[in-house]
Design a protein around this motif. Structure first.
Motif, PDB file in Angstrom:
ATOM      1  N   ALA A  77       0.817  -1.204   0.000  1.00 17.72           N
ATOM      2  CA  ALA A  77       0.000   0.000   0.000  1.00 17.72           C
ATOM      3  C   ALA A  77       0.857   1.262   0.000  1.00 17.72           C
ATOM      4  O   ALA A  77       0.553   2.236  -0.702  1.00 17.72           O
ATOM      5  CB  ALA A  77      -0.931  -0.009   1.212  1.00 17.72           C
ATOM      6  N   GLU A  78       1.986   1.251   0.759  1.00 16.41           N
ATOM      7  CA  GLU A  78       2.842   2.427   0.824  1.00 16.41           C
ATOM      8  C   GLU A  78       3.583   2.638  -0.491  1.00 16.41           C
ATOM      9  O   GLU A  78       3.715   3.772  -0.974  1.00 16.41           O
ATOM     10  CB  GLU A  78       3.833   2.294   1.980  1.00 16.41           C
ATOM     11  N   VAL A  79       4.092   1.554  -1.108  1.00 20.70           N
ATOM     12  CA  VAL A  79       4.753   1.684  -2.408  1.00 20.70           C
ATOM     13  C   VAL A  79       3.760   2.209  -3.441  1.00 20.70           C
ATOM     14  O   VAL A  79       4.092   3.039  -4.297  1.00 20.70           O
ATOM     15  CB  VAL A  79       5.349   0.332  -2.858  1.00 20.70           C
ATOM     16  N   SER A  80       2.519   1.747  -3.357  1.00 18.39           N
ATOM     17  CA  SER A  80       1.475   2.237  -4.256  1.00 18.39           C
ATOM     18  C   SER A  80       1.246   3.729  -4.048  1.00 18.39           C
ATOM     19  O   SER A  80       1.137   4.496  -5.012  1.00 18.39           O
ATOM     20  CB  SER A  80       0.187   1.454  -4.015  1.00 18.39           C
ATOM     21  N   ARG A  81       1.185   4.165  -2.783  1.00 15.32           N
ATOM     22  CA  ARG A  81       0.985   5.596  -2.505  1.00 15.32           C
ATOM     23  C   ARG A  81       2.135   6.435  -3.037  1.00 15.32           C
ATOM     24  O   ARG A  81       1.934   7.493  -3.641  1.00 15.32           O
ATOM     25  CB  ARG A  81       0.848   5.810  -0.992  1.00 15.32           C
ATOM     26  N   LEU A  82       3.384   5.945  -2.821  1.00 16.72           N
ATOM     27  CA  LEU A  82       4.554   6.679  -3.294  1.00 16.72           C
ATOM     28  C   LEU A  82       4.597   6.776  -4.813  1.00 16.72           C
ATOM     29  O   LEU A  82       5.192   7.692  -5.374  1.00 16.72           O
ATOM     30  CB  LEU A  82       5.835   6.007  -2.775  1.00 16.72           C
TER      31      LEU A  82
END
Length: 572
Positions: A535-540
């Protein structure tokens, strides 16, 4: 490596505890979430300058503590110099107060800020804010070149060490026989007097103890004689009140002898007592003889006192006991010989020194040539790294100052080279010292390039990168991520980043966020699970939450895993 970091009352952080892992640790979060606060806290515990404005509003004190695991043997000199126990686990802490008080500790022992920084300079590099970066210090550049070319350079430096030790020894000897004629004459007179004084005493090792023992016997002669005489009387002669011990024993033996034929045990007992008779008789004779020898000799006592006074006087001047005094005598005789033959000895030593300097200078030339060759190879590899990192126009030079001549050279263990790394990162810019490079992002990438070349060369166990991703994206971001992963095979890397490629490459990922409750803002850090990492890699990546953005993040993470699996040392 840094095992954990605990922060209390720093800026937006009330209390925060982060446990780091091996390999690549990536911290990410929204702009303004507090990433810089975590880096500032690391800077504090690494010994950088403190600003009391960092203390959380409304608090009087702040504290940062880091638990580290290190190779203590590599830092043995530091621990010895600072009188600290060398341990592989270190707890570093720094306390700040609103009043301006600043207390640093290593394993609970209060140390100076300089000592804390000296320690962390050897084991941690923090890149991105022109702070705590070992390669920015020109004094470390020669060491880097020497480590890079150690196969050729180390044997030369070992030879230089041996020659340098011989040179310093010869110089010390020359200094010992040096000085003007008047100084030498005074030294000759003093040493001659000392030698005559010690020789005239005729000292013998252990003599003082023997004299003290003899003095005690003379001083207590009457008591000794009385004890021996009364002992003899009791054992042999007896007294008016009764017989002697010997006569009583003899009577007992006689009575037992009358009954020995009744039982073997009586005979054994009689034999034992007969042996006692012989022993008592012998002791009685010895006591009488010793008593006759005891004489109070006042003249001998006076001689002993005078002798002990002489020994005491020599001890105050030349040593703690006879052995040290006699050793001083030998040393004084050697020094006197050299002074009396100063001109000859000085000429011989001056010749030795000149020869050693000539030989050393030749080694210095060889060392300088080896360093220049090593620096050339280093420059080629570094420029290739910088090209990969999006700096294709960079220029690099290890700039050596001209060597001084043999008569001007300052002789050291490290040669006579003066060198500094020079770099230009853009077309048209002149080469300038590495420490003058302005851009934080450029410095971080330069340090990344250096550290990728230096894996295994130094004792730096942790590298911390902040702003490493300034101004890069796309393919370049992937290249930076891959190089950081490669470095993380050899040492711990902690990186604050907003790039999805770097986050995907992380072995451990942390999310920095802030929240407001009851009008108070706090910064938090949590370690991400595999699902939250996606989820964090997607947000970045900048995508909205969707299946496609999640799929892209998963692809980045899978590609990163394949890349790391192919790195040397992974065992895969």
């Amino acid at each position: 490596m840094i095992c954990s970091l605990t922060i209390k009352n720093i800026a937006l952080i009330d209390e925060l505890h982060i446990e780091f892992g091996k390999g690549l640790n990536v911290l990410s979060g929204e702009t303004g979430a507090g990433k810089s606060i975590v880096v500032d806290s690391m800077n504090l515990v690494l010994g950088e300058r403190a600003d009391k404005e960092l203390i959380r509003h409304g608090r009087e004190k702040a504290r940062v503590e880091a638990v580290l695991h290190i190779d203590s043997a590599a830092l043995a000199d530091f621990f010895e110099k600072n009188e600290l126990d060398a341990e592989d686990e270190l707890i570093l802490s720094r306390d700040l107060s609103a009043a301006g008080k600043n207390v640093c500790r290593i394993n609970g022992v209060v140390v100076s800020l300089a000592a804390l920084k000296e320690l962390t300079d050897h084991i941690i590099d923090l890149h991105g804010q022109h702070q705590h970066q070992s390669l920015l210090y020109a004094k470390s550049h020669l060491d880097f070149v020497d480590s890079f070319g150690k196969e050729t350079i180390l044997p030369i430096k070992q030879a230089i060490n041996g020659l340098y030790d011989r040179l310093k020894d010869a110089q010390r000897q020359l200094e010992a026989v040096g000085g003007g004629e008047r100084d030498r004459a005074q030294s000759v007179d003093l040493l001659s007097f000392q030698i005559k004084e010690i020789e005239a005493a005729g000292l013998v090792a252990g003599e003082e103890d023997a004299l003290r023992e003899e003095r005690e016997k003379i001083m207590h002669a009457q008591t000794i004689a009385q004890s021996l005489s009364s002992g003899y009387e009791a054992l042999y002669a007896g007294s008016d009140e009764g017989g002697s011990v010997l006569s009583m024993l003899q009577e007992v033996v006689a009575r037992l002898s009358e009954i020995t034929h009744y039982d073997e045990r009586y005979r054994v007992l009689a034999d034992k007592l007969q042996e006692s008779v012989y022993t008592v008789e012998e002791c009685a004779h010895d006591m009488r003889s010793l008593a006759d020898d005891v004489v109070f000799d006042e003249q001998r006592q006076e001689e002993i006192e005078q002798r002990l006074d002489l020994i005491h006087s020599l001890k105050r001047k030349y040593g703690a006991d006879e052995e040290e005094i006699l050793a001083y005598l030998q040393e004084a005789e050697d020094r006197l010989y050299k002074l009396q033959n100063a001109e000859k000895v000085a000429t011989e030593l001056a010749g030795q020194i000149e020869g050693l300097k000539k030989e050393l200078y030749g080694r210095y030339i060889a060392l300088s040539e080896a360093r220049k060759e090593s620096a050339g190879r280093l420059g080629e590899k570094l420029l290739a790294e910088l090209h990969d990192l999006g700096m294709p126009d960079a220029q690099f030079q290890a700039r050596f100052e001209p060597l001084k001549g043999m008569d001007e050279a300052v002789y050291t263990r490290n040669g006579i080279d003066d060198m500094e790394f020079m770099i230009s990162t853009n077309v048209g810019e002149p080469l300038k010292p590495l420490s003058k490079t302005a851009s934080g992002g450029e410095i971080s990438r330069i340090m990344l390039a250096f550290k990728n070349l230096s894996a295994g060369m130094d004792h730096i166990s942790t590298m911390i990168f902040d702003e490493i991703d300034t101004g890069i994206s796309g393919k370049m971001a992937l290249t930076v991520a891959e190089k950081m992963a490669a470095i993380a095979q050899e040492r711990q890397v902690i990186c604050v980043s907003h790039l999805p490629q770097i986050a995907a490459m992380g072995d451990e990922n942390y999310l920095i966020s802030k929240h407001t409750e009851d009008g108070v803002t706090n910064t938090d850090v949590v370690r991400l699970t595999k699902e939250r990492k996606v989820a964090e890699v997607s947000r970045l990546s900048g995508g909205i939450e969707s299946e496609s953005s999640e799929k892209y993040a998963q692809d980045l993470i899978q590609n990163a895993a394949r890349f790391k699996a192919g790195l040397p040392g992974t065992g895969k």
